[in-house]
Design an enzyme around this catalytic site. Structure first.
Site, PDB file in Angstrom:
ATOM      1  CD  GLU A  34      -2.600  -1.218   2.633  1.00 17.12           C
ATOM      2  OE1 GLU A  34      -3.497  -0.384   2.827  1.00 17.12           O
ATOM      3  OE2 GLU A  34      -2.257  -2.070   3.474  1.00 17.12           O
ATOM      4  NE  ARG A 259       4.364  -8.503  10.871  1.00 18.84           N
ATOM      5  CZ  ARG A 259       3.638  -7.395  10.760  1.00 18.84           C
ATOM      6  NH1 ARG A 259       2.386  -7.367  11.189  1.00 18.84           N
ATOM      7  NH2 ARG A 259       4.152  -6.326  10.209  1.00 18.84           N
ATOM      8  CE  LYS A 269       3.428   0.372   4.827  1.00 17.46           C
ATOM      9  NZ  LYS A 269       2.594   0.402   3.605  1.00 17.46           N
TER      10      LYS A 269
END
Length: 553
Positions: A34, A259, A269
């Protein structure tokens, strides 16, 4: 790319089985960021996995920007992401944006409405949240859930036409409000946002939600293996529902892996943006940041990051990795490649009183003792030099082998010197040493008359280049979660950056941004591309020379 096998990679085994069985003819993966921030070390793992899988099996990898939220996205992030992917050593086969498919996504939403699988809801966000239920209680149907397809089609068209304000209506999937998976309780597919999009301008005022757009993008692009991290596992039923109910010709499959996270390292983020916005760092590329651009500016190499990702493996397990593993791989990459030179970070002047005034001689030094092919260099030596302040003690403890009054040490690549006098300022601080040298002890001369136990580094005072050194400690003090009511900003290390002024050898005057060196006894350093200027280099500490960390065989 390197052929060293990964520590483990269960997704690779799936790909092998799919190719052998004929389930797929060619693997197609994608990296779908994104564009609402800069990529971090966790993204590097996903980049490595998607691109190297496709590369190994002669497949394709697309770079696709999931740009469905115009309020948070920017072309700055798009360009930074492209740069990061290429810097890591990868090149995409196709470059796409979710916004490329907005018209088709809209048409697929029309299909859902016609099938009675989607409806326009006038409820507020808070009302929808309340009706959603909990993990132990089922949700409640919206009062707008039974609108007819005709009414929904009309309202949805008017939403697109811009008749309604933000937040007044949404399009929801009509699935099952009693599903044990909350993601299946009539999730929102579209919301109204009157904002300019970085790619489509003001063409749209309704935007698809990520969970709706993402599977459609994979299906449109022919992705075979949609690889994501474990937090998306609960969304896989919705992913499959969207692909099936939208009647997509190609059916991609989602696979989840654990992850990559690092101890004492923030990879959210939102939190990284807060560090930037609040001025705790000097940008997304601050060398203390775990962003790819921050790692690049600090001095990490693409190979070191790829090797690190490979060593951590690919599994469904979770857990944080010690950052010392990443440090290990940059040491391994630089130990034979980085020139070894001398830098004095906290200078103390030394006057060699018996060395001829006005004389300078050139001494030979190896550029890398572990890599003879890097050759030698010439370094100047004269009456005045700089040494490190902590290489001298006026009243040393036992077994201190560096310089102190009456003691003799070797200057690396030069001579033995003996400290005779200590010069202090009015406050009693040591500001200068007077020493004598023994001309018979020149390095490389074969002198064996006596031995000294200490060797210290130095730079010639007359030709040394002034330099700034930026020394780093972890940005976050510990991995503990912030206390209730507190902020993770309370855990920011106030001593994460120390700036000192010193000197480097004169051969460093032409050092270019991103040139890397090993400074004797200090560590590996990178020429900072942001603050360096001609004749005044700024060096970022990449990593210290040694660590107790070892990669398990």
């Amino acid at each position: 790319m390197e052929n060293k096998p990964a520590a483990s990679n269960f997704i690779k085994n799936i790909v092998i089985d799919d190719l052998k069985s004929g389930k797929v003819d060619q693997i197609v993966t994608r990296f779908p960021p994104e564009p609402n921030g800069y990529l971090h070390i966790g993204h590097a793992k996903s980049i490595w996995l998607n691109f190297e899988l496709a590369d190994e099996f002669q497949g394709k990898t697309n770079l696709r920007f999931d740009d469905t939220n115009p309020l948070k996205e920017d072309t700055e992030f798009v360009q930074a992401i492209k740069e990061d992917v290429r810097w890591l050593g990868f090149e995409w086969d196709g470059l796409f944006f979710a916004s490329d498919y907005f018209e088709e996504m809209y048409n697929r939403a029309i299909l859902l409405i016609k099938k009675g699988k989607a409806y326009v809801d006038d409820s507020t966000a808070d009302q929808i949240r309340e009706m959603r239920g909990t993990l132990t209680e089922p949700g409640q149907n919206s009062p707008y859930r039974d609108r007819s397809p005709e009414e929904n089609l009309d309202l949805f068209a008017r939403m697109r036409a811009g008749e309604f304000p933000d937040g007044s209506k949404v399009l929801r999937a009509k699935i099952d409000m009693s599903s044990p998976n909350i993601n299946m309780r009539d999730p929102v597919l579209y919301r109204i946002v009157h904002a300019t999009h970085h790619n489509t301008g003001d063409q749209w005022c309704i935007y698809p939600m990520y969970a709706y757009a993402h599977p459609l993008e994979d299906a449109i692009e022919g992705v075979t293996h949609s690889i994501c991290t474990l937090e998306f596992e609960d969304q896989r039923p919705l992913y499959d529902w969207v692909v099936a109910e939208c009647e997509m010709e190609h059916v991609p499959h989602q696979y989840e892996f654990g992850r990559l996270s690092l101890l004492n390292t923030v990879t959210s983020k939102r939190k990284l943006k807060l560090l930037v916005d609040e001025g705790f760092v000097d940008g997304w590329d601050d060398p203390r940041m775990p962003t790819i651009s921050g790692l690049r500016r600090r001095g990490f190499t693409p190979k070191s990051i790829r090797d690190f990702c490979r060593e951590t493996g690919v599994s469904r397990g979770t857990g944080a990795v010690d950052p010392k593993m990443l440090d290990h791989y940059i040491r391994e990459d630089l130990k034979l490649a980085a020139p070894r030179t001398m830098a004095v970070l906290r200078p103390l002047k030394v006057v060699i009183t018996n060395y001829p005034e006005g004389q300078t001689e050139m001494l030979e030094a190896e550029n890398n003792t572990e890599n003879p092919e890097m050759g030698v260099r010439q370094i100047p030596f004269s009456r005045e030099i700089y040494i490190e302040q902590d290489d001298f003690m006026e009243n040393p403890p036992s077994k201190y082998f560096r310089l102190f009054p009456g003691n003799e040490v070797r200057l690396k690549n030069a001579y033995f010197i003996r400290c005779n006098d200590v010069i202090k300022d009015a406050d009693g601080n040591v500001v200068e040493l007077h020493c004598t040298y023994d001309p018979e002890t020149k390095s490389g001369s074969g002198f064996t008359g006596r031995k000294v136990k200490g060797t210290i580094h130095w730079v010639d005072a007359s030709q040394a280049i002034p330099a700034e050194f930026r020394l780093y400690e972890p940005l976050i003090l510990d991995e503990e979660e912030e206390e209730e009511g507190g902020s993770f900003l309370d855990r920011v290390n106030p001593n994460s950056l120390e700036i000192v002024q010193g000197f480097v050898e004169p051969n460093m005057k032409d050092a270019e941004p991103h040139d890397k060196f090993q400074f004797f006894r200090h560590g590996y350093f990178n020429v900072d591309p942001k603050y360096s200027s001609p004749g005044k280099p700024v060096f970022n500490l990449i990593v210290s020379l040694k660590s107790s960390f070892e990669v398990k065989k």
